[in-house]
Design an enzyme around this catalytic site. Structure first.
Site, PDB file in Angstrom:
ATOM      1  N   SER A  34       0.871  -1.169   0.000  1.00  0.00           N
ATOM      2  CA  SER A  34       0.000   0.000   0.000  1.00  0.00           C
ATOM      3  C   SER A  34       0.910   1.221   0.000  1.00  0.00           C
ATOM      4  O   SER A  34       1.826   1.286  -0.813  1.00  0.00           O
ATOM      5  CB  SER A  34      -0.907  -0.069   1.216  1.00  0.00           C
ATOM      6  OG  SER A  34      -1.749   1.033   1.219  1.00  0.00           O
ATOM      7  N   HIS A  61      -2.755  -0.851  -3.168  1.00  0.00           N
ATOM      8  CA  HIS A  61      -3.943  -0.010  -2.932  1.00  0.00           C
ATOM      9  C   HIS A  61      -3.837   1.194  -3.844  1.00  0.00           C
ATOM     10  O   HIS A  61      -3.020   2.073  -3.618  1.00  0.00           O
ATOM     11  CB  HIS A  61      -3.990   0.460  -1.476  1.00  0.00           C
ATOM     12  CG  HIS A  61      -4.355  -0.650  -0.539  1.00  0.00           C
ATOM     13  ND1 HIS A  61      -4.264  -0.538   0.819  1.00  0.00           N
ATOM     14  CD2 HIS A  61      -4.812  -1.891  -0.777  1.00  0.00           C
ATOM     15  CE1 HIS A  61      -4.635  -1.680   1.389  1.00  0.00           C
ATOM     16  NE2 HIS A  61      -4.970  -2.519   0.432  1.00  0.00           N
ATOM     17  N   ASP A 153      -4.396  -4.872   5.628  1.00  0.00           N
ATOM     18  CA  ASP A 153      -4.769  -5.690   4.477  1.00  0.00           C
ATOM     19  C   ASP A 153      -3.648  -6.698   4.205  1.00  0.00           C
ATOM     20  O   ASP A 153      -2.471  -6.384   4.292  1.00  0.00           O
ATOM     21  CB  ASP A 153      -4.976  -4.780   3.262  1.00  0.00           C
ATOM     22  CG  ASP A 153      -5.635  -5.534   2.115  1.00  0.00           C
ATOM     23  OD1 ASP A 153      -6.076  -6.676   2.345  1.00  0.00           O
ATOM     24  OD2 ASP A 153      -5.712  -4.964   1.019  1.00  0.00           O
TER      25      ASP A 153
END
Lengths: 1335, 117
Positions: A34, A61, A153
């Protein structure tokens, strides 16, 4: 083992050859990142070799709305092909696949698919999602790597990867730019390795090699274990685990254990289990790590089907037993993970409820420590993979198929469940539960904690409540509390005998203690001016100590000196009277307060003994209810200073009496105690109820708070992910700016170095930019930027730039145009719309490419081509062009006409397929295939073949390979000459020659052939006869020697024309015989042409016409007589006759007058006869010619008729003219015809007196009729009337030439003449066309 | 007085022409053949009537000759012949008119009157 080996290895081999498996037999590495991920990914791919044989999938992301250039960024770092996944794509090794924005990726069976994320709800977890699908699809061949990023995540997805036997790597959080994701993943304790990115490639390669070597992806135990050294040490490993952790894995599936242990060998980069055992012994943390790895467990629907079946049959009906609609079934699923377990239970419960007429309400609580899984569980969405265990009928009933993919739990089931983030060990439990399901949670806990948890469950469960545990968990260590229902399926029930241990464990209560400091307050208020208050204060000195309490029992005001009756216990201070009152007073006070509350009157508890500061006192407590909202009661403490009522001394003094008194007192005391006990019990029961009520209230509040907290959590997560996105976007933008800088300088250099004149125009067609080359064409300088193009002069024509540019802007279609400069250069001007990156039109780009050279070359090529095509088209012999595979590329026009086929039937077909296989000539194919490649050509190959459309043909084939300079494909030119006709002709010729040579020899005409010099090369017998030479003599002669000198000029003129025009001619000329006599010959000379149409020789057919010439001359002489010798005297006769008449007339009529008139008539008749005779002769000779003119036939007929009327006084000549156009004819000859017909008509109708002449238009011409009213003609006569010298019998005079001449004249005009019988008399008619045809 | 030159070898026709035209007030000069016409100088007439068939030279050639000569080409020439094609032959030779033998006096008179003026 040994005996089994060959078989197994064979099987392994077979499976190894299996296509799809082999294809998938590479590692797929998923990288999740991310914020800060781009840097980490760049670093990773820089270090990763491009030929690793692994596939890489990058999940980052990304911003939902921005375009991502991640793929381009990464492509610069690696030689592997990097592609942003834009559609379903098959995974190939040594490729990098990048997630696109606003999409999720899922992996199924070797392909990556795109999925739209559910935007409406929850936190986006694309990494988890992909890891999970990867794990399910790839198992042990999956590797996941978690890199820099915030949030968590990837952690759950990593669990799936691990559970399915994959490998998990995490970037060292100290190195990572954002350590959220790595740390979250580390916290799961299941990651295999945590390391800096720089070390990852090496590790990956080791994992790759060993995974293959150990066949970790293979399910069979033997295959795996046989590759690891010292496999027998596995038992020692498991023993070590049991000793250290208490977990016994000896009953676990051996292959799973081996595979997981093998992963740890990979972590420590060894292939010797003994080495690993040593590590295990030396490093306690490795034991934990291995344990965690072994314990990884992920929930699933109806996991352990047998257990759920048992639950369905044994427990669920019992839960419903004795419950009605007013009741509730409460079930708690602790450690619900992503919800599969709790939904499974809800399904079972609602299924059973549906069978009941009066089902109770069902309430399930589901809790988990992990917020993320709770979020996922709340959503209730499941992938196809997750629901595979669910039978179809349940799937249909309890799940809704999602529009995108996967399923969602039905609303009904979802609403039965309340989800909460909850830690069993920390947070208060739910209560009054009928069942607790806690599966695969306790395996993570140590023995003591397990006991604690079981106690909590025991508390939470109502009597006879059920406990449902995971297959490797047990409640056996607390046998007092739970009895076993189903040992195998881990179902337990609260023991009926365990009621005494139902105390909630340490349950932290809400609320904060506020210290009450009335004394200080009193001091502060000393200055108060209220007399009332002062009065009260003063009174306090005399009044007994007292205090005020509120309804909750909290002390709200204290009087002076009441403190001696109060006491604070250790622990948390409390202002509640119950806690604060002196313990000795408590029971009496409680009873009094209770009674006072109950009866709402002042109650006094008297004579309560109390020791304060070693002094025994007696105290009366008066509870006086006040009844205001703030203050419930006033409590007064009255010291009993009077004598005690009981006299202990008396007891000593008096014996029995004293005894009696003692007994009485004891009775009294007992009675009081009983009374108090009863009160206490009542009071206790009441407060218990109250506690229960408030507990429920608290729970409700708690649940509300939790859901609020959930919402807050969600918002927080959203903010975090937004933040991540922003960071990502920012990073991307930074890269983008660098890229733009580079691009800009590239562009500058390109502009400077390009030799293509280019002008950029904006939307208003003003110059934005131009290349230096442009100045060659346009007179543009730097300061012209911003000026309209139309202001700039240039050297090009035609000048359409302004219009073209405007057109391109409006139509968006590029325009190409050729222009030429004044120096003779040609440019290709290309107008294209200027598209910005976001596909907006922002102007026009004009490029000028100098095409002078190309144009010249192309013109030359065009000419060459036209030349070649012209040749091919002109060729009479058919021509086919084949490609190297003998497919027809094209064919000449003559091919189609000769073989009666079309281009459609021919082009592109294999040679032997053309025209339904009529070219399937084996010999030809053989030639094409063998001789051609060797020699490059063949010629004069004769083929006989029967063709479908044109029959049997003999052909001569020539083939040749065409050398092509630029095109590698060779072409074959196949020329076909149809020699059928020549062959036939040759045969015919021989035959004909035979046939005709006789004829020629015996011909009555002389036949001769001479060459161009006139030399005789052939002469037949007759010709020899004509000239009296023999053949040998003639063959020595030149033809011109034989011609009579007077005719030689004519001959040479004619033969010259023949040589020039190759056209034959007829000639009559005189020739000299051998004996010197001269003869007339009629010759027809015709050219004999050679193959090239050149004149080769001349053939002469010659007939001796000397006899004919004599006759002709005689006839000429006759005509000479007729025309001259006859006419000349006639002229004199006629002249003199007329003179005679004139003279006679001058002198008045005399006797001779009628005689002279008769003479004149006969002279005229003679004159006419001579004319007719001449005409007849001339017509017969073909010397009769017409003199055409255009005239009005009607007028002419009227004029001529009136003239004839003079000489035919016995008949009235009546003319009836129709409407006709002017005619083009010989007026004199038509007049002759007309007078012939009229005079004929008059002559053959002597009994009548009328002749009617009419003209009628017949569209094409005019029909003229002459009708008499005589006796008419017989049919036989009608047929012969126009014959020469025919005379109608009845007529008396005339040669009968008139009608014959008339017929000839009309025929020469292209008309018709005839006669038909009318009612009475005859009707003669003739027609002439308005425009005569050629005759 | 209008002058006519008439060329014909037939004495009867010569006589007839004299009868016709002298009576009509013309001066008529007769030549029996082409050579005599071409050899002898003569006063230019108003019209020449020329027979085609002459003993020495074809009348057509004489006509062509006359029409080539600067002095004579303006003089109208009327060809006379028994040949039915005289119209075409005369026109080709440049003659102004032609009369086919035999002819009516009316025709002859009209023709001469037209060209002699």
């Amino acid at each position: 083992m040994v005996t089994n080996n060959p078989k197994k290895s064979k099987m392994a081999k077979v499976s190894g050859e299996d296509g799809p498996k082999k294809e998938k037999n590479f590692l797929t590495v998923a990288l999740g990142a991310s914020a800060g991920g781009i840097k980490a990914l760049s670093e990773f791919f820089e270090a990763m070799p491009a030929d690793s044989g692994m596939a890489f999938v990058v999940i980052l992301h990304l911003s939902q709305t921005h375009k991502s250039s991640l793929a381009e960024i990464l492509q610069r770092k690696t030689k592997m092909e990097v592609q942003q996944v834009s559609k379903t794509v098959k995974v190939k090794p040594n490729n990098v696949y990048v997630i696109p924005p606003a999409k999720h990726l899922v992996m199924t069976d070797g392909v990556i698919k795109l999925k739209a994320p559910n935007k409406a709800k929850g936190v986006r977890v694309p990494i988890d999602k992909f890891f999970r699908t990867l794990a399910e699809a790839y198992g042990a061949k999956a590797v996941c790597i978690i890199l820099s990023g915030t949030g968590s995540d990837g952690s759950i997805g990593m669990g799936y990867v691990k559970e399915n036997g994959g490998f998990a790597m995490i970037q060292d959080p100290n190195e990572a730019e954002y350590d959220g994701m790595p740390r979250s993943a580390i916290d799961t304790k299941i990651a295999d390795v945590v390391m800096p990115i720089a070390d990852m490639p090496e590790k990956l390669l080791f994992v790759r090699d060993t995974t293959q070597k150990w066949s970790l992806a293979d399910d069979r135990e033997a295959v795996v274990s046989s590759k690891i050294k010292n496999m027998d040490s596995l038992r020692d490993v498991l023993t070590l685990l049991r000793v250290r952790t208490g977990h016994d894995f000896s009953n676990y599936k051996r292959s799973t254990v081996i595979r997981r242990v093998a992963r740890h060998l990979q972590i420590h980069e060894t292939d010797d289990l003994k080495v690993y055992l040593k590590i295990l012994r030396e490093k306690p943390e490795e034991v934990t790590s291995l344990l965690n790895n072994l314990l990884i467990n992920v929930t699933n629907f109806f996991r352990d089907k047998a257990a759920f079946d048992a639950l369905e049959q044994e427990v669920i009906p019992a839960l419903f037993h004795g419950k009605t609609a007013r009741d509730q079934i409460r079930v708690w699923v602790a450690g619900c993970s992503t919800g599969e377990e709790v939904y499974s239970l809800s399904i079972l419960l609602s299924e059973f409820a549906a069978t009941l007429p009066d089902p109770p309400k069902i309430q399930l609580f589901a809790s988990d420590v992990d917020d993320e899984v709770i979020t996922a569980a709340r959503e209730g969405r499941f992938t196809e993979a997750a629901i595979t265990e669910i039978p179809p009928q349940r799937l249909e009933k309890f799940f809704v198929k999602e529009a995108s993919e996967g399923y969602r739990i039905s609303k009904k089931i979802r609403e039965m469940v309340l989800f909460a983030s909850h830690n069993i060990l920390r947070d208060p439990p739910f209560s009054r539960l009928d069942m607790v399901s806690c599966r695969n949670v306790m395996i993570y806990l140590n023995r003591e904690t397990q006991e604690q948890v079981l106690k909590i469950f025991h508390f939470a469960l109502s009597a006879k409540g059920y406990l449902f545990l995971g297959t490797s968990e047990t409640a056996d260590n607390t046998p007092k509390h739970f009895s076993t229902i189903d040992k195998k399926n881990r179902i337990y029930q609260v023991s009926p005998s365990s009621g005494n241990w139902r105390v909630p464990p340490a349950l932290p209560l809400p609320g904060v203690w506020k210290p009450a400091l009335p004394n200080q307050q009193a001091e502060i208020r000393e200055n108060m001016q209220s007399y009332g208050e002062l009065h009260h204060r003063l009174i306090e000195y005399y009044a007994p100590p007292s205090l005020l309490i509120n309804e909750e029992g909290d002390i709200i005001h204290l009087s002076k000196s009441v403190g001696q009756y109060l006491r604070f216990a250790e622990g948390e201070p409390s202002s509640n009277i119950m806690d604060a009152i002196h313990p000795a007073l408590l029971s009496d006070f409680r009873a009094a307060l209770f009674t006072a509350r109950k009866e709402k009157k002042t109650i006094e508890a008297t004579n309560i003994r109390l020791r304060i500061n070693e002094v025994e006192k007696r105290v009366n407590i008066i509870v006086r209810p006040v009844g205001t909202p703030e203050v419930e009661a006033l409590i007064l403490f009255e010291e009993n200073t009077g004598l005690p009522r009981e006299e202990p001394v008396q007891a000593i003094m008096a014996g029995d009496e004293a005894m009696e008194t003692v007994l009485r007192r004891m009775d009294e005391e007992l009675r009081q105690t009983k009374e108090r006990l009863r009160n206490t019990v009542e009071q206790y029961e009441t407060s218990t109820e109250e506690l229960k009520a408030s507990n429920e209230e608290l729970q409700a509040v708690n649940e509300e708070l939790r859901s609020t907290a959930e919402e807050l959590e969600t918002s927080k997560e959203e903010l975090q992910s937004l933040n991540e996105e922003l960071t990502t976007v920012n990073n991307e933008l930074k890269e983008r700016v660098d890229e733009v800088g580079n691009t800009n300088s590239d562009l500058e250099n390109l502009m400077r170095s390009t030799h293509i004149a280019t002008i950029f125009l904006d939307r208003d067609l003003k110059i934005k930019r131009y290349t230096p080359q442009t100045t060659d064409i346009f007179n543009v300088i730097k300061s012209d930027i911003g000026r309209p193009l139309s202001h700039i002069t240039h050297r090009l024509s035609p000048d359409h730039f302004q219009d073209d540019a405007a057109k391109v802007l409006s139509s968006l279609q590029p325009i190409e145009r050729e222009v030429h400069a004044d120096l003779g250069n040609f440019y290709l001007a290309r107008f294209a719309p200027y598209r910005t990156i976001d596909d907006r039109i922002d102007g026009v780009v004009i490029t000028f490419v100098d095409v002078t050279e190309q144009k010249k070359a192309s013109q030359e090529i065009d000419e060459e081509r036209a030349y070649a095509e012209g040749i091919v088209a002109t060729l009479r012999s058919p021509l086919i062009i084949l490609n190297k595979n003998f497919h027809v590329v094209s064919a000449s026009r003559s091919f189609y006409t000769t073989f009666k086929t079309t281009a459609e039937e021919t082009e592109g077909k294999y040679i032997s397929e053309i025209g339904n296989g009529q070219w399937n000539i084996p010999r030809l194919l053989e030639l094409l295939e063998t001789i051609l490649p060797e020699k490059g050509e063949f010629t004069d190959f004769e083929v006989e073949h029967t063709f479908r459309d044109i029959g049997h043909r003999t052909m001569l084939l020539d083939a040749r390979e065409i050398e092509r300079l630029h095109d590698s494909e060779r072409l074959i030119l196949l020329a076909i000459e149809d020699i059928t006709i020549w062959n036939k002709l040759e045969k015919d010729r021989i035959q004909t020659e035979k046939k005709y040579s006789t004829i020629v020899k015996q011909s009555i005409a002389g036949i001769l052939k001479i060459d161009l010099s006139g030399k005789i090369i052939f002469a037949n017998t007759k010709f020899c006869e004509i000239l009296g030479y023999n053949e040998e003599e003639l063959l020595q002669k030149n033809f011109s020697e034989l011609i009579y000198e007077d005719d030689f000029a004519l001959y040479s003129k004619k033969i010259k024309a023949l040589r020039k025009n190759s056209v034959g001619y007829a000639i009559e000329k005189r020739m000299v015989r051998k004996d010197g006599s001269i003869i007339w010959t009629s010759n027809f000379n015709s050219p004999i042409l050679n193959d090239t149409d050149g004149l080769e020789a001349v053939s002469i057919i010659s007939i001796d016409i000397s006899q004919q010439k004599v006759l002709e001359r005689q006839k000429d002489e006759f005509i000479g007589v007729a025309s001259h010798e006859l006419k000349t005297p006639l002229t004199s006769i006629k002249g003199y006759t007329e003179l005679l008449m004139e003279a006679d007339t001058e002198g008045g009529k005399s006797e001779s007058t009628p005689l002279i008139e008769k003479l004149n008539t006969q002279v005229n008749r003679l004159n006419k006869l001579v004319y007719d005779l001449l005409d007849t002769t001339r017509i017969a000779e073909g010397k009769f010619s017409l003199h055409y003119s255009t005239f009005d036939l009607n007028a002419f007929i009227k004029e001529r008729t009136s003239e004839i009327q003079i000489t035919t006084p016995n008949h009235k000549l009546s003319v009836k003219t129709g409407k006709i156009a002017k005619v083009y004819a010989d007026i004199e000859r038509i007049g002759l015809v007309l007078s012939n017909l009229i005079t004929n008509a008059a002559k053959f109708s002597p009994e009548a007196n009328l002749v009617v002449i009419t003209t009628v238009d017949t569209k094409k011409g005019v029909k003229v009729t002459v009708r008499d009213f005589g006796m008419g003609l017989a049919t036989k006569e009608r047929e012969k009337v126009f014959e020469r010298f025919y005379r109608v019998e009845s007529s008396g005079s005339g040669f009968g030439l008139g009608l014959s001449i008339s017929r000839d004249i009309i025929n020469l005009h292209g008309g018709t003449i005839g006669v038909e019988n009318a009612d009475k008399g005859s009707l003669f008619y003739f027609t002439i066309p308005y425009k005569p045809g050629k005759k | 007085m209008k002058r006519i030159i008439f060329v014909d070898d037939d004495p009867d026709i010569q006589e007839m022409f004299k009868l016709i035209f002298e009576k009509a007030g013309y001066e008529i000069v007769v030549f029996p053949d082409g050579r005599s016409l071409l050899k002898n100088g003569y006063k230019l007439p108003d019209v020449i009537i020329l027979d085609k068939q002459l003993p020495d030279i074809d009348g057509i050639d004489i006509c062509r000759n006359l029409k080539c000569n600067k002095k004579t080409k303006h003089i109208p020439v009327i060809m006379l012949s028994a040949n039915p094609d005289i119209k075409v032959l005369a026109a080709n030779a440049g003659a102004d008119a032609s009369i086919e033998k035999p002819f009516s006096l009316k025709e002859l008179r009209n023709m001469v009157a037209k060209y002699a003026g």
